[in-house]
Design an enzyme around this catalytic site. Structure first.
Site, PDB file in Angstrom:
ATOM      1  N   GLY A   1       0.862  -1.177   0.000  1.00 51.57           N
ATOM      2  CA  GLY A   1       0.000   0.000   0.000  1.00 51.57           C
ATOM      3  C   GLY A   1       0.901   1.230   0.000  1.00 51.57           C
ATOM      4  CB  ALA A   2       1.038   4.169  -2.248  1.00 50.43           C
TER       5      ALA A   2
ATOM      6  CD  GLN B   1      -2.915  -6.968  -3.403  1.00 48.90           C
ATOM      7  OE1 GLN B   1      -3.613  -7.625  -4.191  1.00 48.90           O
ATOM      8  NE2 GLN B   1      -1.755  -6.469  -3.756  1.00 48.90           N
TER       9      GLN B   1
ATOM     10  CG  ASP C   1      -0.131   1.886  -5.794  1.00 42.03           C
ATOM     11  OD1 ASP C   1      -1.220   1.447  -6.218  1.00 42.03           O
ATOM     12  OD2 ASP C   1       0.436   1.440  -4.785  1.00 42.03           O
TER      13      ASP C   1
ATOM     14  CG  ASN D   1      -5.254   1.609  -7.312  1.00 44.05           C
ATOM     15  OD1 ASN D   1      -4.473   1.709  -6.361  1.00 44.05           O
ATOM     16  ND2 ASN D   1      -6.420   1.002  -7.200  1.00 44.05           N
TER      17      ASN D   1
END
Ligand code: MRU
Length: 364
Positions: free
Chosen positions: A54-55, A203, A244, A254
């Site tokens: 996750g960014a 995810q 992201d 993303n």
């Protein structure tokens, strides 16, 4: 957010002030494990091999990685080496570079002897700032959910589709795409979330569903290919995803598959929102499709899946013939024209240069 009776962040500095604990996401939803990171090598592995992902969380983890490196060696050479080492772990999420630049920019100006302490302090601030940014994103997105709820019959839920995990596990707390959802649920608005499983790493199935389950938010897991069908039948009121990297012109990079959801949303007049904190904006890039590097991950993530076997053990099984090659681009880019709005900590921006600059005038 809560795991059982405990409130957790996804990352925290230990009392020894020398090591960092993370929630190891590789084992969720089956096992909740915490792992200690003691060296910059540990941090590089944790980011590259997706113990954290996750960014925003990648950025915070990298900031702590710089602090661990400074505690071991606070020279200029060490500062440059840790920047390089961590920067190459995941090429797409821009928060990684943002955090590394922020840390190096601050530490360079300080004498060697002051760097370690300053690095731990700044990393902790970046973590706390992430929580605040997400809370603000939540408030801004909540306004949209309230408006949709107002047009519904009493008790009818607002149906929200999300892709990947842009929840609290992808940040320090709250999440980006999930922050408005958690706040709406807390406020008593009826919400229901369609969770894309998000192959290949799942995810959605493993992380988003686990989070929503833990917080009692009604949700339904769907295969990635179901979204278009649900939208055609009026079952989705809005889409909210994370990102992201978002470019200065509003293109959104993303998790792979996001673009297809945006196309289906446009064809069915379903509003498509992207939730993001400002460190996810890459102001240097103006064409996402051309200029964002897309991480290409191992084909093994496609040919194998992980799950819990009948005996309770976590197992990995092959789903394709031996010898069939697999491609695994991890992200895609949704062009700005398909995006209804960018939900940021400062408000909702039109996905365009003018829209972003109106909220971030210092970037004009
Ligand atoms: O490969 P991952 O799991 O790191 O990808 C994560 C995503 O694509 C998220 O949606 C994105 O980072 C936004 S997280 C708030």
């Amino acid at each position: 957010m809560k795991v059982g009776a405990h409130h957790y962040h996804t990352i925290w500095l230990n009392e020894d002030s020398a090591s960092v604990d993370i929630i190891d996401q590789r084992w969720l939803p089956h096992e909740f494990r915490i792992v200690t990171l003691r060296t910059v090598e540990d941090v590089a592995v944790a980011i590259r091999d997706m113990w954290v992902r996750g960014a925003p969380l990648i950025g915070v983890t990298a900031a702590y990685g710089v602090a661990l490196a400074m505690a071991a060696d606070s020279s200029d050479a060490s500062l440059d080496a840790v920047w390089e080492k961590l920067h190459e772990t995941r090429p797409t999420a821009i928060n990684l570079r943002w955090a590394l630049d922020a840390m190096r920019g601050l530490l360079r100006e300080l004498p060697d002897g002051e760097r370690a302490e300053a690095a731990y302090k700044r990393a902790a601030e970046i973590a706390e700032e992430d929580v605040e940014l997400n809370r603000s994103i939540g408030m801004n997105g909540l306004a949209i959910i309230r408006e949709i709820a107002a047009g519904k019959k009493p008790g009818e839920p607002v149906n929200i589709l999300t892709h990947c995990n842009a929840g609290w596990l992808a940040t320090v707390d709250y999440g980006t795409a999930t922050a408005p959802i958690y706040l709406a649920a807390e406020e008593g608005i009826a919400v229901h979330v369609y969770v894309d499983e998000t192959r290949p790493r799942n995810q959605g199935a493993q992380l988003t569903a686990w989070e929503l389950n833990g917080h009692g938010v009604p949700h339904t897991l769907i295969v990635d290919n179901a979204g278009g069908h649900l939208m055609q039948h009026g079952d989705v009121d809005m889409v909210i995803v994370g990102t992201d990297r978002t470019t200065a012109n509003g293109d959104v990079c993303n998790k792979i598959g996001t673009y297809l959801k945006a196309l289906a949303a446009r064809d069915n007049n379903v509003p498509f929102y992207v939730a993001l904190p400002s460190p996810t904006i890459d102001w240097t890039v103006h064409d996402g499709i051309r200029d964002i590097p897309i991480e290409e991950r191992s084909g093994d993530e496609v040919t194998f899946v992980q799950g819990r076997g009948a005996d309770g053990a976590i197992v990995t099984v092959r789903v394709s013939p031996e010898g069939s090659p697999a491609a695994n681009p991890a992200f895609d880019v949704t062009p700005a024209r398909l995006i209804t709005g960018l939900i940021t900590e400062r408000g909702i921006a039109e996905a365009s240069p003018a829209g972003l600059q109106a909220l971030f005038p210092e970037r004009r």
